[in-house]
Design a protein around this motif. Structure first.
Motif, mmCIF file in Angstrom:
data_model
loop_
_atom_site.group_PDB
_atom_site.id
_atom_site.type_symbol
_atom_site.label_atom_id
_atom_site.label_comp_id
_atom_site.label_asym_id
_atom_site.label_seq_id
_atom_site.Cartn_x
_atom_site.Cartn_y
_atom_site.Cartn_z
ATOM 1 N N ILE A 11 46.690 45.936 43.068
ATOM 2 C CA ILE A 11 45.514 45.564 42.263
ATOM 3 C C ILE A 11 44.246 46.139 42.887
ATOM 4 O O ILE A 11 43.385 46.688 42.192
ATOM 5 C CB ILE A 11 45.420 44.027 42.125
ATOM 6 C CG1 ILE A 11 46.568 43.506 41.248
ATOM 7 C CG2 ILE A 11 44.077 43.619 41.515
ATOM 8 C CD1 ILE A 11 46.714 41.995 41.247
ATOM 9 N N GLU A 13 44.986 37.535 40.606
ATOM 10 C CA GLU A 13 43.813 38.108 39.929
ATOM 11 C C GLU A 13 42.566 37.259 40.193
ATOM 12 O O GLU A 13 41.483 37.780 40.483
ATOM 13 C CB GLU A 13 44.072 38.186 38.418
ATOM 14 C CG GLU A 13 45.140 39.190 38.015
ATOM 15 C CD GLU A 13 45.434 39.152 36.522
ATOM 16 O OE1 GLU A 13 45.598 40.228 35.926
ATOM 17 O OE2 GLU A 13 45.496 38.036 35.944
ATOM 18 N N GLU A 25 41.451 42.307 37.573
ATOM 19 C CA GLU A 25 42.561 42.188 36.622
ATOM 20 C C GLU A 25 43.673 43.162 37.006
ATOM 21 O O GLU A 25 43.420 44.296 37.421
ATOM 22 C CB GLU A 25 42.062 42.493 35.204
ATOM 23 C CG GLU A 25 43.079 42.181 34.119
ATOM 24 C CD GLU A 25 42.490 42.277 32.725
ATOM 25 O OE1 GLU A 25 43.252 42.599 31.784
ATOM 26 O OE2 GLU A 25 41.276 42.040 32.582
#
Length: 350
Positions: free
Chosen positions: A215, A292, A298
């Motif tokens: 991420i 997240e 996100e």
């Protein structure tokens, strides 16, 4: 009390040793420091405990610079003679054996290392306890032993005769081997079936680490079984508390054991198996959302089928752990994941 804790350069062993030292116990930590994952992280854990990298030499005891009661030795548990010599010299009260070759998927391509690290090494631990008796041997098993079982929640009273990975089979083997030594040599042994442990200083091959890393890089995370998985994620502090509470309570024979209807989790000899899990399964997608939230970013997702060796769900039944120790893991997933992401961002200076 003097403890031998194996795997103290590893995730769980590092935390267990630190907690024991903070309550005033004497600990000798042991680890092979192999390269299954980044050895820099392993040495960072050791450094956090006052064991500096340049002082670590195979087979040599190192005194911690931070804890007067902590010494560390790099040793390969598959080599019996130096391990038996260590037991003879140190005369441990309790052994907490957490060293192992971990990973379900890795066992599909590297099966030999699981026999050496999880079977041969465990035999050497048992033999050392046989010839140099201890008050209690506690060892890491795994929720993976439940394999193809579908009855939820998973109970230690359930049969676990259908493993679906060699890793799981090696952990089931450890339980059988421990029972044999409890029977033959009266060694009190307790196996702990851990359920998906996560938290600060965690393993880089685990989902939480991989999700966080991807991420932050803007890369897609791999979401297996198309996200339709549930796991009994258990925060590291809960695992540590469970390990120590169990270690403080040596296994004893089950006086109500029925040989006509035997309970796989106990015995007529000093042998016991416990689940240590949060007992509150979480959907994989909710776990990802917690990551997240912790990162404020996100995730991009690559949805994939179930991996060989994986199970779609896990759920720990922990009533006997609660009954016997008065303890139940209960850290909420958002809180635990936030602790990990905060640690990760600090450790890697993101």
């Amino acid at each position: 009390m003097k403890y031998l804790v194996t795997g103290t350069a590893g995730f769980i062993g590092f935390h267990v040793a630190k907690q024991l030292l903070e309550r005033g116990d004497e600990v000798i930590g042991l680890d092979i420091i192999n390269d299954y994952y980044d050895i820099n992280l392993k040495h960072a854990r050791l450094a956090n405990m006052g064991i500096q990298r340049d002082k670590v030499k195979n087979g040599e005891m190192v005194q911690s610079e931070s804890f007067s009661g902590y010494r560390f030795i790099q040793l390969d548990l598959s080599h019996k003679d130096p391990l038996v010599a260590l037991f003879a010299q140190e005369k441990f009260d309790v052994v907490i054996h957490l060293a192992a070759q971990a990973g379900v998927r890795y066992s599909l391509t590297n099966p030999e290392v699981y026999i050496e690290s999880n079977i041969v090494a465990f035999l050497n631990i048992l033999e050392s306890c046989r010839f140099h008796p201890v008050k209690h041997l506690v060892y890491a098993s795994s929720s993976s032993v439940y394999g193809a079982n579908e009855k939820m929640p998973f109970s230690t009273s359930d049969s676990v005769d259908h493993p679906i990975s060699l890793y799981a089979a090696s952990k089931k083997s450890n339980e059988l081997m421990a029972h044999t030594y409890s029977h033959l040599f009266k060694i009190p042994t307790t196996g702990l079936r851990f359920f998906t442990v996560y938290g600060p200083w965690g393993r880089p091959d685990m989902a939480l680490f991989l999700f966080t890393e991807a991420i932050l890089k803007g890369e897609a995370i791999q979401v297996f079984n198309y996200g339709n998985m549930k796991r009994d994620f258990t925060y590291i502090d809960d695992i540590v508390m469970g390990v120590i509470k169990v270690a403080d309570r040596p296994a004893s024979p089950n006086t109500d054991f029925d040989k006509l209807n035997p309970d796989p989790g106990s015995s007529t000899v000093p042998y016991k198996v416990y689940n240590i899990g949060n007992s509150s399964p979480v959907l994989l997608m909710d776990y990802i959302h917690a990551v997240e939230k912790g990162l404020g970013m996100e995730a991009k997702m690559n949805m994939l089928p179930l991996q060989p060796g994986d199970v779609p769900a896990s759920h720990a039944e922990v009533s006997d752990l609660v009954r016997d120790t008065g303890y139940k893991p209960d850290t909420p997933i958002d809180q635990g994941v936030k602790s990990f992401t905060d640690w990760y961002l600090d450790y890697y200076k993101k």
